[in-house]
Design an enzyme around this catalytic site. Structure first.
Site, PDB file in Angstrom:
ATOM      1  N   ALA A   1       0.790  -1.088  -0.030  1.00 17.02           N
ATOM      2  CA  ALA A   1       0.104  -0.028  -0.017  1.00 17.02           C
ATOM      3  C   ALA A   1       1.002   1.294   0.051  1.00 17.02           C
ATOM      4  CB  ALA A   1      -0.899   0.005   1.076  1.00 17.02           C
ATOM      5  N   LYS A   2       0.445   2.326  -0.195  1.00 16.02           N
ATOM      6  CA  LYS A   2       1.162   3.626  -0.019  1.00 16.02           C
ATOM      7  C   LYS A   2       0.083   4.867  -0.111  1.00 16.02           C
ATOM      8  CE  LYS A   2       5.438   5.273  -0.227  1.00 16.02           C
ATOM      9  NZ  LYS A   2       6.692   4.267   0.133  1.00 16.02           N
TER      10      LYS A   2
END
Ligand code: NAD
Length: 419
Positions: free
Chosen positions: A108-109
């Site tokens: 994720a980011k």
């Protein structure tokens, strides 16, 4: 600026690296389709009040690319250049990075399009708290665990953790990593990414018959990654011949005094005015006569054009995505060895994993134990990547993607596609 201005999708380019490894693995088209789509992309507005009383609205993002191997994992970036495309590419890379070092996480980011250099500390706190509040339902120790990235610090993580904990009405240190030690951070986390860069570099130098005590190193970027990498390269006897940050680059063929640079940056927040080296541009730093080059700032630093002039024998990617696919082809043709970002900078997420595990246990390890376990994880997987590269005649990048994709595909197949 030394980044290459490109009118192409960063995520699109990231997929090019994926495809090369997917071809080697003979991955079927259905699996390729699934793995080249993010699971979830969240975009939201962050209204915020300046200290002057004026209101502004920034845009926030969180991309949860894959949950196949566990909760999402990936940093939060505060930068004017943050876009959905960039955050998606970074979440995509996190998926492969967590898999390449065999952590029980997906990818994720997140990010906010803003310029933190114009923000006071209380303004930064308000943006962070509103950003965290918008994500309360979708993050958590078993859902998605953010961490620091460009311009986000342990203090920012502390505000994030506190906001989340207030909303769920219980202390939840495991919702983010990279926190200060006093509230559930791990020893060794701050320098873990830089330490990982040097661990990979030392091992590769040995493999290439290079003596670290005679090796020269140039480092672009003097933030969390670049500064600690510089310090640890110097500690291991390498000669750091150039350092840089957004203000410019500083070169000394006899060796820069890294301690003096650290002290300067601590005092003035950056390297502007540092007199320990001749002032050159960031673009010139990349072409210096040195053995090891470490890009540790932003993406798209190497184009086909400057890659053709790089003199270093080994590039260790501290930053995410510093090498464009055209530059990667040039490096390959020229026999320049590149330790790819998903391996070179995986030290940070590895110690983030240790921090998450320690938070869940409520029991904290000594720094030596953290560093020893970090070295074990990185070297074990770097050696597996090298074996794949040797066997398949591939670059270390393609080999790293091959190892990572294979692990994610195995997890997906075991879980089954809930279609
Ligand atoms: P940071 O904000 O602490 O530091 C970034 C550094 O890059 C600063 O010194 C800044 O002045 C410099 N910089 C910015 N633009 C530049 C330019 N055009 N030319 C030269 N220098 C420039 O960020 P960081 O956490 O050190 O992250 C750096 C890179 O490493 C990013 O690509 C990030 O995604 C990646 N990364 C960070 C971590 C981590 O644990 N912090 C982990 C993995 C990967």
């Amino acid at each position: 600026m030394s980044t290459v201005v490109r009118d192409v999708s960063i995520f699109g380019e990231a997929i090019a690296y994926f495809n090369e490894a997917a071809d080697l693995l003979e991955l079927d088209s259905g699996m390729r389709r699934i793995l080249t789509h993010p699971t979830r992309q969240i975009i939201f507005s962050i209204p915020f009040q300046r200290d002057s009383g004026e209101f502004e609205v920034f845009t926030g993002y969180r991309v949860q690319y894959s949950f196949a191997r566990g909760p999402g994992k990936g940093g939060i970036r505060f930068h004017p250049g943050v876009t959905l495309d960039e955050v998606t590419a970074l979440a995509f890379w996190m998926t492969w990075k967590c898999a390449v070092v065999d952590l029980p996480f997906g990818g994720a980011k997140g990010g906010v399009t803003c310029d933190p250099s114009t923000l006071s500390s209380s303004e930064l706190e308000r943006i962070t708290r509103r950003y965290a509040a918008e994500l309360v339902e979708v993050v958590g120790p078993d859902k998605d665990v953010p961490a620091p990235d460009v311009n986000t610090t342990p203090q920012v993580m502390a505000w994030f953790m506190d906001t989340y904990s207030m909303h769920v009405r219980q202390n939840q240190p495991g919702v983010v990593t990279g926190k200060p030690l006093e509230i559930g951070g791990s020893r060794g986390r701050v320098e873990a990414t830089g330490r990982g860069v040097t661990i990979c570099a030392m091992d590769q130098m040995q493999q290439m018959g290079m003596d670290p005590k005679r090796a020269s190193v140039a480092i672009q970027g003097f933030g969390n990654v670049g500064m600690h990498a510089a310090r640890l390269f110097a500690e291991r006897g390498c000669k750091v011949v150039a350092l840089s940050d957004v203000t410019g680059a500083y070169c000394n063929p006899k060796g820069v005094d890294v301690g003096a640079a650290v002290a300067h940056a601590a005092k003035f927040r950056n390297l502007e005015g540092f007199t320990g080296g001749e002032r050159i541009s960031n673009a010139e730093l990349l072409l210096l006569d040195c053995d090891v080059l470490v890009p540790a700032a932003l993406e798209n630093v190497f184009s086909a054009e400057n890659a053709a002039k790089v003199k270093a024998k080994l590039v260790v990617e501290g930053a995410n995505g510093p090498t464009t696919p055209e530059a990667a082809r040039v490096f390959k043709e020229r026999g320049i060895v590149v330790i790819p970002d998903i391996m070179g900078n995986a030290g940070g997420v590895t110690v983030s994993y240790f921090e998450w595990a320690q938070d869940r246990m409520g029991y904290f390890w000594k720094e030596a134990e953290v560093n020893e376990r970090l070295e074990d994880v990185l070297l074990e997987n770097l050696h597996q990547i090298r074996a794949i590269a040797d066997k398949r005649g591939a670059t270390l990048r393609t080999a790293a993607y091959t190892l990572a994709i294979d692990r994610v595909v195995k997890a997906l197949k075991l879980r089954g596609i809930y279609a």
